[in-house]
Design an enzyme around this catalytic site. Structure first.
Site, PDB file in Angstrom:
ATOM      1  N   VAL A  60     -31.862  -3.663 -14.252  1.00 11.54           N
ATOM      2  CA  VAL A  60     -32.901  -3.663 -15.285  1.00 11.54           C
ATOM      3  C   VAL A  60     -34.301  -3.908 -14.733  1.00 11.54           C
ATOM      4  CG1 VAL A  60     -32.816  -6.134 -15.852  1.00 11.54           C
ATOM      5  CG2 VAL A  60     -33.327  -4.467 -17.654  1.00 11.54           C
ATOM      6  N   TYR A  61     -34.429  -4.388 -13.519  1.00  8.49           N
ATOM      7  CA  TYR A  61     -35.756  -4.710 -12.991  1.00  8.49           C
ATOM      8  C   TYR A  61     -36.597  -3.441 -12.872  1.00  8.49           C
ATOM      9  CZ  TYR A  61     -33.968  -9.339 -11.592  1.00  8.49           C
ATOM     10  OH  TYR A  61     -33.423 -10.595 -11.562  1.00  8.49           O
ATOM     11  N   SER A  62     -37.713  -3.460 -13.603  1.00  9.28           N
ATOM     12  CA  SER A  62     -38.647  -2.325 -13.599  1.00  9.28           C
ATOM     13  C   SER A  62     -37.932  -1.009 -13.849  1.00  9.28           C
ATOM     14  CB  SER A  62     -39.441  -2.271 -12.290  1.00  9.28           C
ATOM     15  OG  SER A  62     -40.238  -3.424 -12.142  1.00  9.28           O
ATOM     16  N   GLY A  64     -35.019   0.070 -13.203  1.00 10.86           N
ATOM     17  CA  GLY A  64     -34.273   0.640 -12.087  1.00 10.86           C
ATOM     18  C   GLY A  64     -35.084   0.915 -10.840  1.00 10.86           C
ATOM     19  N   LYS A  88     -27.244  -6.633 -10.355  1.00  9.87           N
ATOM     20  CA  LYS A  88     -26.682  -7.194 -11.587  1.00  9.87           C
ATOM     21  C   LYS A  88     -26.502  -6.114 -12.648  1.00  9.87           C
ATOM     22  CE  LYS A  88     -29.658 -11.194 -10.798  1.00  9.87           C
ATOM     23  NZ  LYS A  88     -30.773 -10.427 -10.195  1.00  9.87           N
TER      24      LYS A  88
END
Length: 324
Positions: A60-62, A64, A88
């Protein structure tokens, strides 16, 4: 660099884990303070030069793009056999009823998406990004077991849940002979110590490695109370973590400043040294947006706080609402 076993596994990881939420396209996702690829690569390269071999990101960070940036940098600067890569699964990645969660469908789809973005055929540690109350834990644990048996992950870990939920997951895995969680990524720093009540003792008893996120309280422990940063001003999630107990938090931050001044070191080193001395912490996850942040993190390994200093740091703390 110091290296330690990851919990009770045979895997060696650096005493510092580089948190990669900092790296991603700024206008993709809710973190406008992230560094784009050009600015991220020198920091990742410097981390490798310092001996850091442990890198933590998430799908989910940025949106993908963190996985993409980190994957390309590690391919260019290191051998895959020399790095330990963690990511994650759980958070929303697309609209619709199956665009998030820890169902078998979600886990099987998202591990493949993460591997594609990372440009790897496996991750070393695949973690659930918080509990999913809408999916039976048996379904989640069996799917994660199958991911490991398929060779797409070497180990599995959990994060951000109550101790009873983590205990139940461990029990379900043991009951069925499925792969067990080997790590807990939880919220732990001088401003938030609720994990000391149940989660840390549980992890000690079960041989679980602890890899705390936000060991510097999203930068609040690195500066005086009245200072701020671009990240702090735009970090909506961060505001939910440290607003309910401001007066007590101020006193803790002042103590960090006093001990740092007496030692002649940056505040970050004091705050990180405190986290490292907590058992059974394996490696705090440190976000670095500047090369100097890495230097402070590495230097913190050699800073041994005395009992009186630890008492002074911990004395102002008051119970906090569960956050994170």
């Amino acid at each position: 660099m110091e290296y330690v076993k990851l919990g009770s596994t045979g895997l060696d990881v650096s005493r510092i884990c580089l948190g990669c939420m900092t790296y991603g396209i700024p206008d993709r996702g809710p973190h406008p303070w992230t560094l784009d690829e050009e600015k991220s690569r020198p920091i990742i390269r410097r981390a490798l030069e310092l001996g850091i071999n442990f890198f933590d990101t998430a799908n989910v960070y940025s949106d993908g793009t963190s996985e993409e940036i980190v994957g390309r940098a590690l391919r260019d600067f290191a051998s895959r056999d020399d790095v330990v890569v963690a990511t994650k699964v759980r958070s929303r990645m697309r609209p619709g009823p199956n665009g998030m969660g820890l169902s078998r469908r979600a886990i099987m789809a998202e591990i493949d998406h993460s591997l594609r973005r990372l440009g790897m055929d496996h991750v070393d540690l695949y973690q659930i990004h918080r509990n999913d109350p809408d999916t039976p834990i048996e379904e989640t644990m069996e799917a994660l077991h199958d991911v490991v048996k398929a060779g797409k992950a070497r180990y599995i870990g959990a994060s951000n849940m109550a101790a009873w939920q983590f205990t139940r997951a461990l029990y379900v895995a043991d009951l069925h002979g499925w792969t067990r969680f080997v790590t807990m990524q939880d919220h732990l720093n001088l401003l938030y110590r609720e994990e000391e009540r149940e989660m840390l003792p549980l992890c000690r008893a079960e041989g679980i490695g602890v890899i705390p996120w936000s060991p510097l309280a999203r930068g609040r422990l690195t500066r005086s109370w009245d200072e701020s940063s671009e990240r702090q001003e735009t970090d909506i999630f961060g505001r939910t973590l440290y607003t309910a107990t401001a007066e007590a938090d101020r006193r803790v931050i002042e103590r960090v400043g006093e001990i740092a001044a007496a030692r002649g070191v940056p505040r970050a080193q004091v705050a990180l040294a405190w986290v490292m001395q907590k058992q059974p912490v394996t490696a705090p996850i440190v976000g670095a947006s500047k090369l100097s942040h890495l230097d402070d993190a590495v230097a913190a390994m050699g800073l041994k706080l005395g009992k009186e200093e630890i008492t002074a740091l911990e004395e102002p703390y008051v119970p906090h609402p569960i956050a994170g």
